[in-house]
Design an enzyme around this catalytic site. Sequence first.
Site, PDB file in Angstrom:
ATOM      1  CE  LYS A  79      -3.896   1.805   2.791  1.00  0.00           C
ATOM      2  NZ  LYS A  79      -4.700   1.543   4.020  1.00  0.00           N
ATOM      3  CB  SER A 154      -8.102   3.346   3.225  1.00  0.00           C
ATOM      4  OG  SER A 154      -7.199   2.734   4.120  1.00  0.00           O
ATOM      5  CB  SER A 178      -8.113   0.434   6.046  1.00  0.00           C
ATOM      6  OG  SER A 178      -8.847   1.628   6.129  1.00  0.00           O
TER       7      SER A 178
END
Lengths: 494, 95
Positions: A79, A154, A178
């Site tokens: 990420k 997210s 997330s």
Amino acid sequence: MDLTNLAAIELGRWIKKGEVSVREAVAAQLAAIKEKDKIYHCYITVLEEEALVRADEVQEGIRSGKYTSPIAGVPIAVKDNICTRGVRTTCASKILENFVPPYSAAVVEKLWQAGAVLIGKANMDEFAMGSTTETSYFGATKNPWDISRIPGGSSGGAAAAVAAGEAYAAIGSDTGGSVRQPSAHCGVTGIKPTYGVVSRYGLIAYASSLDQIGPIARNVSDCAAVLEVISGNDNRDSTSAPQRQYHYQEAIKNGIKGMKIGIPADYFSDGLDKNVRDSVLFAAQLLREKGAVVEEFKQKTAEYAIPAYYVIACAEASSNLSRYDGVKYGYRAPEKDLGELYKRTRSEGFGEEAKRRIMVGTFVLSSGYYEAYYNKALKVRAVIKKEFENAFSNYDILLGPTAPTTAPKLGESLQDPLKMYLGDIYTVAVNLAGLPAISVPCGLDQNGLPIGMQLIGRPFGESDIIRAAYNFEQAYRFSARYNIQNKKEHIENI
Amino acid sequence: MDISDKTIDNIAKLAKLFLNEEEKQKAKKDISKILGYIDTMNKLDTSDIEPVSQALLAVNVFREDIVTNGDSRKELLSSAPVKKDGCFIVPKTVQ
């Protein structure tokens, strides 16, 4: 056959046996990204050249015995809020659009030492603030099961990449759901470990008392293998737990006969989609058949988790994001006065959701409101934590849905931030209490969209939830039943 | 709870954000709505509860005050938007 359909440790085994070279695996992965990412947009940065150079180095390292882990040679996505030395790390924000970190995060170092190949930096909500990956400055990621829908967030780019065959596994971060929620929406498996199990050194901070890094993969065994690699003590993160090494792969070998599983009854009240409810209750029945003792119990604090979470997360975010001032790195607005420079830089550099959370956080910490909002939220947090402690005196793990619905349409959540926040209802309490939790796919809804269930463990009880999740996975066989390619067929059969 | 113009101006000042009139009105509306929802916390009686700021019992972590990183001035400055002679440059702050 298509190499990119293999599971991560399966590919690792093929590489070890010499049936596939690391370069072949990496090249196949890059080709898949080239073909698919123009549709799904899972990545902000793809490390094409770096990954091929690394592939040869890893091949030699496997030969010489330097790399022995089950993920040696396996392409993995990270990420884009996790720092990678020399590789742009943007947090999906304009304010960090050109930021190249001078160091790598602890998890990146650990992946490197395990012989993994970093394939790209995954898209996300800006500063991990959002549940849809639509707040990314670089544009939304699309759900590979239905491109008119969000992948969750997210860590939406990371989960979508794993689902779409653009990465074998990915590293995400989870502040309020997330890792788990996008895993549920994309039909993959994700773990949010106990607070302190994985070092956050090099993770760009959002809400420090809640943030934790975790793996996303196509099955439980892959998740356990990656978590084993990235976990362990690190003195550069003062919240790191003392244990040096964890052994999760052992956990999956045992059955769940006699395991006590609690279902919080109020997780199944209004607002839960019927398909999600039925799938999770079916999963509970399967676990019962495998020998677990499953029963409902009352939990009274569920409705207070989201309010307390948003107060605490926004408060910490307003503090953490004060460092972005346009001076030392990142975007800078052209201004002649220092005060104006700060204001313009931040107003132009941050997106709408980041600014909203900074303002809410500033408000709840401001003089006159601190007691009624921030301190109240810390007390609610204490009550929630205590309620989980009580539950774990009766049960080994807890079972419920990961999200109240399957993936919404793109654009729906942007209209109403509060509605988006409510989608985190089952995940945020886990972060407030610092507990480990895993999301495992447990069915498809009437539109052919994946449903995820969440298993919550006691502090440092990762082995329990991994064991239960693995037993469920073997009994239910989600990926053997359903895959993205045959989506139409599934809808006809549901 | 309803947020006044004065409160929004104060938040923006503290948070070092510039808001135009349209953004200010939108922020007022959004934040009032979010705080209205947050107020549901007040239904929970917490009169005898001690606040917790960490999920799992945190203890102070100490280490010897020894420098372990080397000189990384060049690398750190490489990300600076404006720099000169090995330093970060900001607009003039004293007349």
